[in-house]
Design a protein around this motif. Structure first.
Motif, short mmCIF file in Angstrom:
data_model
loop_
_atom_site.label_atom_id
_atom_site.label_comp_id
_atom_site.label_asym_id
_atom_site.label_seq_id
_atom_site.Cartn_x
_atom_site.Cartn_y
_atom_site.Cartn_z
N THR A 156 4.45 -19.07 -35.26
CA THR A 156 5.45 -19.54 -34.30
C THR A 156 5.81 -20.98 -34.60
O THR A 156 4.98 -21.76 -35.08
CB THR A 156 4.95 -19.44 -32.84
N LEU A 157 7.06 -21.33 -34.32
CA LEU A 157 7.54 -22.70 -34.51
C LEU A 157 8.71 -22.94 -33.57
O LEU A 157 9.63 -22.12 -33.49
CB LEU A 157 7.97 -22.93 -35.96
N SER A 158 8.65 -24.05 -32.87
CA SER A 158 9.74 -24.41 -31.96
C SER A 158 10.08 -25.89 -32.15
O SER A 158 9.21 -26.71 -32.48
CB SER A 158 9.32 -24.18 -30.50
N GLN A 201 14.07 -25.48 -29.12
CA GLN A 201 14.03 -24.08 -28.72
C GLN A 201 13.24 -23.31 -29.77
O GLN A 201 13.01 -23.81 -30.87
CB GLN A 201 15.45 -23.51 -28.60
N PRO A 202 12.80 -22.10 -29.46
CA PRO A 202 12.02 -21.32 -30.43
C PRO A 202 12.82 -21.05 -31.72
O PRO A 202 13.99 -20.68 -31.66
CB PRO A 202 11.73 -20.02 -29.69
N ILE A 203 12.16 -21.25 -32.87
CA ILE A 203 12.77 -20.97 -34.17
C ILE A 203 12.17 -19.70 -34.76
O ILE A 203 12.88 -18.79 -35.17
CB ILE A 203 12.56 -22.15 -35.14
N GLN A 223 9.14 -16.67 -33.91
CA GLN A 223 8.35 -16.16 -32.79
C GLN A 223 7.46 -15.00 -33.28
O GLN A 223 7.89 -13.86 -33.36
CB GLN A 223 9.27 -15.66 -31.68
N GLY A 245 16.18 -18.36 -38.73
CA GLY A 245 14.90 -18.90 -39.16
C GLY A 245 14.55 -18.67 -40.62
O GLY A 245 13.43 -18.96 -41.04
N ASP A 302 3.52 -24.22 -35.21
CA ASP A 302 2.85 -24.51 -33.93
C ASP A 302 1.60 -23.66 -33.79
O ASP A 302 0.59 -24.11 -33.23
CB ASP A 302 3.80 -24.22 -32.76
N GLU A 332 16.80 -13.61 -34.35
CA GLU A 332 16.38 -14.55 -33.32
C GLU A 332 14.91 -14.93 -33.47
O GLU A 332 14.14 -14.97 -32.49
CB GLU A 332 16.66 -13.98 -31.92
N GLY A 333 14.51 -15.19 -34.72
CA GLY A 333 13.16 -15.68 -34.98
C GLY A 333 12.08 -14.64 -35.04
O GLY A 333 10.89 -14.97 -35.15
N ARG A 334 12.44 -13.37 -35.00
CA ARG A 334 11.45 -12.29 -35.08
C ARG A 334 11.80 -11.34 -36.23
O ARG A 334 12.97 -11.12 -36.52
CB ARG A 334 11.41 -11.49 -33.78
#
Length: 268
Positions: free
Chosen positions: A37-39, A42-44, A46, A67, A82, A243-245
């Motif tokens: 995870t990295l934000s 906002q979340p980048i 997840q 991402g 993170d 969306e980061g996933r």
């Protein structure tokens, strides 16, 4: 205008005619991301989990802002997650000291979107730069390696070594960037949009080079690209980010065949 189904049918046909060979099933992971995870504001990313195995070309696809390029920066330890774990060549990236991170980067080649050559340096000096920085080679050995790498990317050393980047076409600059990336015999090569802004013929040449690197040098590659059709021609596996996933992991053929509305829309 062609329909989405016609577009997908074209991609299927291209995959049947021309596709990179997958590495052996026993190939070991060279790059591993586990629940990363990295934000920022906002979340980048997840909970991203993926791996690139020895000798394969992993394509990371997704819309702008999903991402993709962030994953390359994490592999290079330009960013620290993170949470989660990142292993590159058996090194736990997040816990490396600065000197250890520099040593890891010496074993990784990077091909940038716009080649990122030094404008004031000749082609020779651009490719020689990582050799001078990271090896003990003398001038004669450096020249031998530069010539060898230029031959590998199908450029005539005698013709281009004395030129500066502004004298080269976009495709030639990209090939010089690849020659620089492989100058120190890296085990990993990272590509950030390697075919962006190139004409179709040059895209084909760059794809041929990426496959040649996999076939002849057995490098492990991670390819970030918007160019789905070009990426499918070199990738052995695909990870699709949304969306980061990671919302898909599999071969290009499996992705084209997937019965998922988002994947179909993305491919079309």
């Amino acid at each position: 205008m062609r329909s989405a189904d016609e577009h997908l049918s074209t991609i299927r046909g291209e995959l049947a005619d021309d596709h990179a060979a997958a590495p052996p099933a026993t190939a070991i992971p060279v790059i591993e991301l586990e629940d990363v995870t990295l934000s920022f504001d906002q979340p980048i990313l997840q909970g991203v989990t993926l791996e690139a195995r020895e000798g394969e070309t992993l394509m990371v696809a997704g819309e702008s802002g999903s991402g993709k390029s962030t994953i390359l920066k994490l592999i290079l330890r330009l960013l620290v997650p993170d949470s989660g774990k990142i292993l590159v060549l058996d090194e736990d990236v997040a816990h490396l000291t600065f000197p250890e991170a520099l040593d890891l980067r010496r074993r990784i080649g990077m091909v940038f979107q716009n080649a990122a050559l030094f404008d004031s340096l000749t082609v020779f000096d651009n490719i020689a730069y990582p050799l001078r920085e990271n090896t003990e080679h003398d001038d004669a050995e450096i020249e031998r390696i530069v010539r060898e790498r230029l031959d590998f990317v199908d450029l005539d050393p005698d013709q281009v070594m004395g030129q500066v980047p502004s004298q080269l076409s976009g495709g030639m600059r990209k090939r010089v960037g690849i020659a620089r990336a492989i100058a120190t015999d890296p085990r990993i090569i990272l590509y950030d949009e390697p075919t962006a802004g190139l004409d179709p013929l040059t895209v084909g040449r760059i794809n041929d080079l990426i496959r040649k690197l996999q076939r002849e040098l057995n490098v492990t590659s991670v390819l970030v690209t918007h160019d789905i059709r070009a990426g499918f021609r070199v990738a052995t596996r695909v990870n699709l980010l949304r969306e980061g996933r990671i919302v898909f992991e599999g071969s290009p053929e499996e992705m084209v065949a997937a019965n998922d509305s988002y994947i179909k829309s993305f491919l079309s």
